[in-house]
Design an enzyme around this catalytic site. Structure first.
Site, PDB file in Angstrom:
ATOM      1  N   GLU A 151       0.923  -1.228   0.153  1.00 41.54           N
ATOM      2  CA  GLU A 151      -0.196   0.020  -0.098  1.00 41.54           C
ATOM      3  C   GLU A 151       0.805   1.344   0.041  1.00 41.54           C
ATOM      4  O   GLU A 151       0.403   2.405  -0.880  1.00 41.54           O
ATOM      5  CB  GLU A 151      -0.892   0.031   1.106  1.00 41.54           C
ATOM      6  CG  GLU A 151      -2.083  -1.003   0.981  1.00 41.54           C
ATOM      7  CD  GLU A 151      -1.265  -2.533   1.416  1.00 41.54           C
ATOM      8  OE1 GLU A 151      -0.397  -2.694   2.014  1.00 41.54           O
ATOM      9  OE2 GLU A 151      -2.315  -3.376   1.274  1.00 41.54           O
TER      10      GLU A 151
ATOM     11  N   HIS B 159     -10.844  -5.271   9.414  1.00 40.38           N
ATOM     12  CA  HIS B 159     -11.659  -5.253   8.041  1.00 40.38           C
ATOM     13  C   HIS B 159     -12.875  -4.063   8.580  1.00 40.38           C
ATOM     14  O   HIS B 159     -13.758  -3.773   7.620  1.00 40.38           O
ATOM     15  CB  HIS B 159     -12.289  -6.366   7.560  1.00 40.38           C
ATOM     16  CG  HIS B 159     -11.352  -7.216   6.988  1.00 40.38           C
ATOM     17  ND1 HIS B 159     -10.524  -8.115   7.772  1.00 40.38           N
ATOM     18  CD2 HIS B 159     -10.961  -7.638   5.668  1.00 40.38           C
ATOM     19  CE1 HIS B 159      -9.674  -8.889   6.703  1.00 40.38           C
ATOM     20  NE2 HIS B 159     -10.161  -8.678   5.759  1.00 40.38           N
TER      21      HIS B 159
HETATM   22  C1  LIG Z   1      -1.616  -5.133   4.399  1.00 40.65           C
HETATM   23  C2  LIG Z   1      -2.729  -5.783   3.852  1.00 40.65           C
HETATM   24  N1  LIG Z   1      -3.292  -5.338   2.600  1.00 40.65           N
HETATM   25  C3  LIG Z   1      -4.338  -6.008   2.061  1.00 40.65           C
HETATM   26  C4  LIG Z   1      -4.928  -7.026   2.639  1.00 40.65           C
HETATM   27  C5  LIG Z   1      -6.156  -7.758   1.956  1.00 40.65           C
HETATM   28  N2  LIG Z   1      -5.706  -9.122   1.590  1.00 40.65           N
HETATM   29  C6  LIG Z   1      -6.053 -10.088   2.349  1.00 40.65           C
HETATM   30  S1  LIG Z   1      -5.520 -11.901   1.735  1.00 40.65           S
HETATM   31  C7  LIG Z   1      -4.909 -11.057   0.417  1.00 40.65           C
HETATM   32  C8  LIG Z   1      -4.191 -11.693  -0.520  1.00 40.65           C
HETATM   33  C9  LIG Z   1      -2.860 -11.951  -0.039  1.00 40.65           C
HETATM   34  O1  LIG Z   1      -2.275 -13.064  -1.093  1.00 40.65           O
HETATM   35  P1  LIG Z   1      -1.018 -13.959  -0.360  1.00 40.65           P
HETATM   36  O2  LIG Z   1       0.063 -13.270   0.310  1.00 40.65           O
HETATM   37  O3  LIG Z   1      -0.506 -14.615  -1.849  1.00 40.65           O
HETATM   38  O4  LIG Z   1      -1.549 -15.006   0.423  1.00 40.65           O
HETATM   39  P2  LIG Z   1      -2.854 -16.081  -0.173  1.00 40.65           P
HETATM   40  O5  LIG Z   1      -4.165 -15.551   0.281  1.00 40.65           O
HETATM   41  O6  LIG Z   1      -2.472 -16.540  -1.389  1.00 40.65           O
HETATM   42  O7  LIG Z   1      -2.575 -17.177   0.953  1.00 40.65           O
HETATM   43  C10 LIG Z   1      -5.128  -9.379   0.420  1.00 40.65           C
HETATM   44  C11 LIG Z   1      -4.804  -8.511  -0.761  1.00 40.65           C
HETATM   45  C12 LIG Z   1      -4.547  -7.392   3.791  1.00 40.65           C
HETATM   46  N3  LIG Z   1      -4.949  -8.461   4.366  1.00 40.65           N
HETATM   47  N4  LIG Z   1      -3.651  -6.704   4.462  1.00 40.65           N
END
Ligand SMILES: Cc1ncc(C[n+]2csc(CCOP(=O)(O)OP(=O)(O)O)c2C)c(N)n1
Ligand SMILES: Cc1ncc(C[n+]2csc(CCOP(=O)(O)OP(=O)(O)O)c2C)c(N)n1
Ligand SMILES: [Mg+2]
Ligand SMILES: [Mg+2]
Lengths: 330, 373, 373, 330
Positions: A59, A128
């Site tokens: 971000e 959230h």
């Molecule tokens: C700082 C932050 N930004 C955005 C989010 C929203 N978010 C939750 S899960 C996710 C995807 C994460 O992807 P990854 O790290 O590849 O893990 P996966 O869900 O594939 O296990 C996002 C963008 C968050 N939880 N924290």
């Protein structure tokens, strides 16, 4: 045709992108997926991956990248996926977005919009549901805008994108699926003009974003007690429409501020402070607040206890130092 | 000015050129040159891992069902990633700490956490349903990458106290892009903290594909930039994972500094039950990965090696059924919501201001309860 | 799953094993194998660089003097880093953008910015004394690493507009530890932004030595973790810097993606005039680096090569004196402080609330001015 | 012996480290250098590099690392070098430090202190003079403490380190070199008890940190108008000593809040909002604020115009709806 707030926001983005080639939309999942709330639905389709695109998950990087693009003639509209996921960008926002115009005596302007879905009421797990508007409102150089209606979602987002200053555009998640039959586009006055959401003469409710429907419902319920309550929807916290609030409270003599953000040192405190200063001689009672509790936003099963409710608002109305309530006075 | 050939020198820090692999897609043993110099783990350990993976898969399926019944607010499935999550836990001792993300509920269950407690966060009952200290498992972390510096600080603290403790920190491919990933790895290296960072690269961050996340040869190539040894491994190959991760934990435990391991895997389900996955990926891609299913692959291998009998398989299925049978009725009970509980543990002692707010909320709730009666 | 041999593959991304060096400490040409495959830059360019370094050194000395006179709030000296700062600017075209830090005032002067305007920040007159758009130079950045994503965004934007523009972003060794460094490099690689990241590794971040900052073989080794080509160079060797940086800018300009260059140099002075440098480093260490002085090294080389005459040296000294003579009286004038100016440019148009505050402040100031009279 | 606030803070750290082995101090330049303000001077010498050490330059990392150490039995005291350089740690502070105890129902507590030198008045260039206390005060789960005197610097820092909750300890840079002759150690009541810095009956000034001397000077100057002004030094913003403020304003009937933070949506607004609610019937005039301007903190040559000054405070006192000022009433 019925439009939801999400659709209105989507239409606003689309219309802004059609109107101005320099408008670009980016963030996490805003491309093919259309955003986790679908606010950017099909923009990548219509405008191509150059104008609506996904970024790595960072971000601060997104915000800093947007600053750079704005320095070179674009009007970026970036999405932070949820309120508390904008916190990593706090330094970029506080030290750069808010200050760049001032630092450079206007040589560099930042016509960018940071869209932040905010607030609770959708059963989200921790992190959230934060209401982070007070932090942004406290940073000079930012405008802070938040719609409470489908129409304003469209109109305020268009105005925010058109604005030469950086705007933190806070979207009340709880109202994303609220509906209206008004045909878009609709354009209201620009940023900084509040709206009388309901006229009334006995009490002024000052609310914004997710709290406007609560205020309206409470005002409606209060008619049972013979109370005629005016509801002001601020629309923008910065700039603030002092004049509208002042005029109303000078008429009603009583004021309740409603806000989901934590009460302590939140924006509601600012509104209270201003009203008591500007309307001191009109006030029949202290200006009271119904705001978020001063606890971390609770888990889904508890959130109904956290959020300002109609009952809580009515309880506070009862505390407005009535000699006798209007209906008893009849 | 720089000593590129010291023991932290480039050659020793870079990962294998391709992911370490012990099993083919069909569960046959690969050639030695794919093993990256690692040893085949003992068969008993693999049999246990198989058992835990079966339990994990059933648990995961049940959790997905629970969302349909409205019993969970949301559920991010571990399906397809069981080998990573189970191996990541299996290589730890009881004294070690696990730092999981929201995705790693199967890891929690493998860690021995009561599945109902493990689902606390997603059930909406409380933010963390289990006791992190008792289970040596940090709360599942939602803000991406932010738990990684915690793992580093805790592991460093333990080393300072002379404790034999390794921290295992999970993170997703998307999470590696956050600033906190960078800061955590750098701190780990500078403070020589006993941490294994396990990247579950499941090729998506919600809808964002790996190609939008990084242009690096592999995510494991990030290690060298911190002076951290790194490795990459086939994340759907439980044998390779056990080989690489137990070596990593052993090395870290011995004081050789932190390690970064990237496991190449795939998220078989949508990001969560709420995610319209068809919008951004082809069913054909998923189909390819069905072929690489970690559970089937391990089962084939163990059976062929004579280390897994029908009875063993049935025992695993049975244990899984039992777990699900145990949790189901408990998940069907509505959790008790005590309004005053929200105000506990904000501080060690509530402030005067909080007591006022608590009294207000409790009075409201009492009134409402009265009206309901 | 991974294509380790594609053009972004490991071998092509890692820096030279040791810093590229063209000049010995005594200004003699090194052996070819130290050149890392780079070409010796044209002598005229090096003579210009020499000239600019002389001017930069004099400017820097004068700025340090100005702090003693109370004319600057603070000054972080560039002494010892002139080769980096001058070369970093010399390789840019007028259309390219520079993203400097608080340390890089010599770079600003080399860029052609009026020295008095360049000192605006440190003089306390305004946050940025020059026009960033007219000079294609971002405001000097104080929050560490935070300007790097701006450079990436701007460079990407320019590419999108079809402009021939490279961004040169300076950052210190300490700055590489911040999350924004990571996010910026990753964005640069994923979006293929035409940026050169130049790390001036001067071995200290205020008092924090490099060994506390990073355990990596070199800071240039961070590039591969993003898929970014990287290089390391002797930062006190202007010839090597010109060779490496012009190749970097050329390559980036040609569309080959971003680059990371680490220049190994040394901060000769304290962090700023306010910093008690003796608390944390030995004079003997500094003495070693006096030997490697970039200016003397280049002068010796150019003289020996017959590319620099006594007259050239005098011309440089003369130009430097002229610059200082030009700026000195202007720096001795107290800047005009207009209370209303604070309220300008907070927004394009001041809000009603700001107008109220401005009126209050202006009225106070008027009153005070009246009293003073 | 004369002690400066810097020395008092240094002594507090030293005494806390002597009293409890689990106290560790780290951050940027806190080791050999002793911090850019010398608050950690010679701690590395006395306690060794294991207990007072430098870290890489990464404030989010420092904060997260401290969380981890606190999870394993240490009591970290970390330093953010300047106010605005704590912004990169905002996510760690908001989403973890403030919430960890609550998230885990008390299973994990975070006895850590985040020291932040804050505020202006020292001629710092941009990003070196922010008053960021309002952001922290708005986050439930954090305590926010700030001394105004040398004695309190010692005493409050000791209490903060002893506290089982995370404390954001804000050190007013402007007062770092203020002096006192009181011998250390001195211990005042723990966190949450305000101090009457000057008793008075006509007006209540509510101030904290860097604004306390301004309040005292203004109170002194106001004696010329025959005004007897009480000055409350809050000492801690969270928890807040409502009782002390309320008792004072109920006596005086007039209140001015003084704070260097930006006025809009700052902590001063909270104080105003509380006072007007709790003391409504005692108030002879609206509660007014003298706070930081709503502009980015200006460059050194302008900061005297930004900061609450004695003159500005006195101007606001004049606006407190006096029929006639006390001295004229004599
Ligand atoms: C700082 C932050 N930004 C955005 C989010 C929203 N978010 C939750 S899960 C996710 C995807 C994460 O992807 P990854 O790290 O590849 O893990 P996966 O869900 O594939 O296990 C996002 C963008 C968050 N939880 N924290
Ligand atoms: C985010 C942030 N944290 C802390 C500081 C305070 N600070 C200013 S300069 C500096 C040292 C930076 O060192 P380095 O990046 O190596 O650059 P150098 O000063 O050596 O050129 C620090 C810690 C800052 N400016 N920004
Ligand atoms: Mg992923
Ligand atoms: Mg440095």
């Amino acid at each position: 045709m019925t439009t939801t707030m999400v659709q209105a926001l989507n239409t606003a983005l689309r219309d802004a992108m059609r109107a101005d080639e320099s408008v670009v939309v980016f963030g996490e999942d805003v491309g093919v997926l259309g955003g986790v709330f679908r606010v950017t639905d099909s923009l990548a389709d219509e405008f191509g991956a150059d104008r609506c695109f996904d970024t790595p998950l960072a971000e601060s990087g997104i915000t800093g990248f947007a600053i750079g693009m704005a320095m070179r003639g674009f009007r970026p509209v970036i999405e932070m996926q949820f309120d508390s996921f904008a916190y990593p960008a706090f330094e970029q926002v506080a030290s750069h977005v808010a200050k760049l115009r001032n630092r450079t005596r206007g040589a560099l302007e930042l016509p960018m919009v940071i869209r932040i879905p905010y607030g609770g009421g959708i059963g989200g797990v921790e992190h959230h549901s934060d209401s982070s508007e007070s932090h942004y409102a406290h940073l000079p150089g930012l405008k802070v805008v938040t719609p409470a209606t489908v129409e304003d979602a469209y109109s305020l987002l268009r105005s925010s994108i058109d604005d030469p200053d950086p705007v933190v555009f806070m979207e009340p998640k709880k109202l994303y699926w609220s509906k209206s039959d008004t045909a878009l586009p609709v354009r209201a006055p620009g940023l900084g003009a509040a709206r009388i959401a309901r006229p009334g003469g006995d009490v002024t409710f000052v609310a914004y974003g997710p709290s406007v429907p609560v205020a309206l419902d409470a005002a409606e319920a209060a008619t049972e007690q013979g109370l005629d309550i005016e509801v002001i929807d601020l629309r923008s916290l910065v700039p603030l429409d002092d004049a509208a609030i002042e005029a109303s409270v000078n008429r009603t003599g009583r004021c309740v501020v409603i806000s989901e953000a934590h009460s302590f040192a939140g924006i509601a405190a600012e509104l209270v402070a201003r009203v008591q200063q500007r309307c001191f001689y009109s006030l029949q009672a202290p200006v009271l607040r119904v705001a978020g509790l001063d606890i971390p936003y609770p888990p889904p099963l508890y959130e109904h206890l956290y959020l300002p409710s109609v009952d809580r608002v009515l309880d506070v109305v009862d505390q407005l130092e009535w000699d006798e309530l209007p209906n008893r006075a009849v | 000015m720089v000593a590129p050939t010291d023991e932290r020198g480039p050659r020793g820090l870079l990962p294998s050129v391709s992911p370490v692999r012990f099993l083919t897609v069909d569960g046959e043993l690969t050639e030695l040159d794919e093993h990256g110099g690692y040893q085949l783990p003992p068969a008993e350990r693999l049999a246990t891992v198989y058992h835990q993976m079966v339990v994990g898969r059933h648990f995961d399926t049940e959790a997905t069902n629970l969302t349909k019944l409205g019993r969970l607010a949301v559920y991010p499935s571990s399906r397809g990633q069981e080998a990573c999550q189970v191996a990541g836990v299996a290589v730890l001792g009881a004294q070690d700490w696990l730092f999981p993300t929201y995705r790693d509920t199967v890891a929690l269950v493998t860690r021995g956490i009561d599945p109902v407690e493990a689902l606390g966060l997603l059930r909406g009952d409380w933010h963390c349903g289990y006791d992190p200290v008792a289970t040596r498992t940090a709360p599942q972390c939602t803000p991406l990458g932010t738990h990684l510096p915690h793992a580093v600080g805790l592991a460093y603290a333990a080393r300072r106290r002379g404790e034999d403790l390794v921290a295992m920190a999970f993170v997703g491919d998307g999470g590696t892009s956050e600033g906190d990933f960078h800061e955590a790895l750098n701190f780990a290296a500078v403070f020589d903290a006993p941490v294994v960072f396990l990247v579950q690269n499941n090729r998506y961050a919600i809808s964002v594909p790996l190609s939008r996340q990084s242009a690096a040869p592999s995510l494991a190539h990030k290690g060298i930039g911190y002076g951290i040894r790194s490795e990459q491994v086939d994340g759907n190959d439980a044998v390779a994972l056990m080989a690489v991760l137990s070596a990593a934990v052993e090395s870290v435990r011995s004081g050789a500094g932190p390690m970064l391991v990237e496991a190449h895997t795939y998220r078989m389900e949508a990001h969560t039950n709420a995610d319209p996955v068809d919008r951004y990926r082809d069913a054909s891609e998923v189909a390819e990965w069905v072929e690489r299913d970690p559970l089937r692959r391990l089962e084939r291998y163990l059976r062929a090696a004579g280390e897994l009998s029908d009875a063993d398989v049935q025992a695993a299925e049975h244990a899984a059924e039992e777990l699900v049978t145990w949790m189901r009725p408990r998940m069907n009970v509505d959790p008790v919501v005590d309004p005053a509980a929200m105000f506990e543990h904000v501080y060690a002692e509530p402030t005067a201001q909080l007591i006022d707010q608590r009294d207000m909320v409790v009075a409201e709730a009492d009134l409402l309860a009265g009206e309901d009666r």
